[in-house]
Design a protein around this motif. Structure first.
Motif, mmCIF file in Angstrom:
data_model
loop_
_atom_site.group_PDB
_atom_site.id
_atom_site.type_symbol
_atom_site.label_atom_id
_atom_site.label_comp_id
_atom_site.label_asym_id
_atom_site.label_seq_id
_atom_site.Cartn_x
_atom_site.Cartn_y
_atom_site.Cartn_z
ATOM 1 N N THR A 96 0.814 -1.211 0.000
ATOM 2 C CA THR A 96 0.000 0.000 0.000
ATOM 3 C C THR A 96 0.853 1.268 0.000
ATOM 4 O OG1 THR A 96 -0.152 -0.086 2.415
ATOM 5 C CG2 THR A 96 -1.924 -1.133 1.158
ATOM 6 N N LYS A 97 2.130 1.141 0.318
ATOM 7 C CA LYS A 97 2.997 2.318 0.369
ATOM 8 C C LYS A 97 3.157 2.974 -1.004
ATOM 9 C CE LYS A 97 7.368 4.014 2.081
ATOM 10 N NZ LYS A 97 8.639 3.700 2.689
ATOM 11 N N ALA A 106 0.880 3.332 -3.267
ATOM 12 C CA ALA A 106 -0.410 3.784 -3.798
ATOM 13 C C ALA A 106 -0.357 5.261 -4.162
ATOM 14 C CB ALA A 106 -1.515 3.543 -2.777
ATOM 15 N N VAL A 161 -5.640 6.909 -1.843
ATOM 16 C CA VAL A 161 -6.426 6.049 -0.956
ATOM 17 C C VAL A 161 -7.851 6.592 -0.990
ATOM 18 C CG1 VAL A 161 -6.740 5.186 1.384
ATOM 19 C CG2 VAL A 161 -4.426 5.572 0.504
ATOM 20 N N GLU A 179 -10.715 1.384 3.032
ATOM 21 C CA GLU A 179 -9.777 2.220 2.302
ATOM 22 C C GLU A 179 -9.305 1.425 1.097
ATOM 23 O OE1 GLU A 179 -6.700 3.306 5.061
ATOM 24 O OE2 GLU A 179 -7.846 5.034 5.750
ATOM 25 N N HIS A 206 -6.750 1.255 -1.832
ATOM 26 C CA HIS A 206 -5.448 1.772 -2.240
ATOM 27 C C HIS A 206 -5.293 1.559 -3.746
ATOM 28 C CE1 HIS A 206 -4.000 2.175 1.956
ATOM 29 N NE2 HIS A 206 -4.877 1.210 2.142
ATOM 30 N N ARG A 210 -3.187 2.498 -7.497
ATOM 31 C CA ARG A 210 -2.000 2.998 -8.206
ATOM 32 C C ARG A 210 -2.235 2.821 -9.698
ATOM 33 N NH1 ARG A 210 2.636 -0.178 -6.677
ATOM 34 N NH2 ARG A 210 2.045 -1.572 -8.352
ATOM 35 N N ASP A 253 -4.939 -2.777 -2.992
ATOM 36 C CA ASP A 253 -5.366 -3.441 -1.771
ATOM 37 C C ASP A 253 -6.606 -2.741 -1.230
ATOM 38 O OD1 ASP A 253 -5.115 -5.354 0.255
ATOM 39 O OD2 ASP A 253 -3.993 -3.998 1.555
ATOM 40 N N ASP A 265 -11.077 0.803 7.223
ATOM 41 C CA ASP A 265 -10.798 2.220 7.488
ATOM 42 C C ASP A 265 -10.725 2.437 8.995
ATOM 43 O OD1 ASP A 265 -10.698 4.954 7.736
ATOM 44 O OD2 ASP A 265 -12.510 5.336 6.572
#
Length: 161
Positions: A12-13, A15, A18, A33, A35, A37, A43, A47
């Motif tokens: 998720t980093k 993305a 969100v 949430e 995610h 890209r 993903d 939340d």
């Protein structure tokens, strides 16, 4: 820690965004949430700011990612002709036309304007609708409006049964 584990980071980093969403299953309204890209879902997680679920999801909600991206998801409409023994793929437009034609034919054949006492009822008992828990609240609302406008009085959802 190994060198490999030190280099790992959550998927998720990376993305781009969100997006807040609601779990589509049981209509409790658990927050999610999503995610994303490059326009694709990376993903889906709970939340943590949701007052309903506080970041927690049930097993179905936690598997929402597979609902959207799973390889087992049917990507075409399958149709079995009357008397047929095999399913065949048909275009979505053709399937929608078949459904619409059958709904109209059934409604026209079973529509009742007045009851036995002469009271206006404007209904059909020839159609019913059972919604599923994979629909969200907005979809269920629109389906209820549609079927009510058609005169269908037997409208239910599996989440209530």
């Amino acid at each position: 820690m190994t060198a490999r584990s030190r280099s790992l980071e959550p998927r998720t980093k990376s993305a781009d965004a969100v997006v807040k969403s609601i779990c589509p299953y049981c209509a409790v309204g658990c927050g999610q949430e999503v995610h994303v890209r490059d326009g694709r879902i990376l993903d889906i997680e709970g939340d943590p700011h949701s007052p309903i679920s506080r970041g927690r999801l049930c097993p179905k909600g936690a598997a929402t990612f597979q609902l959207v991206t799973g390889t087992q998801r049917v990507q075409q409409v399958l149709y079995r002709r009357p008397g047929g023994t095999e399913w065949e793929p048909i275009p979505l437009e053709e399937a929608m036309d078949k459904v619409a034609e059958r709904v109209k034919r059934t409604r026209d054949a079973t529509f009742q304007q007045r009851d036995a006492q002469g009271h206006p009822v404007n209904r059909t008992l020839g159609l019913a609708h059972l919604g599923g828990a994979t629909l969200d609240n907005e979809e269920n609302y629109l389906l209820k409006k549609l079927f009510s406008a058609l005169g269908v009085v037997q409208v239910e959802n599996q989440a209530r049964i």
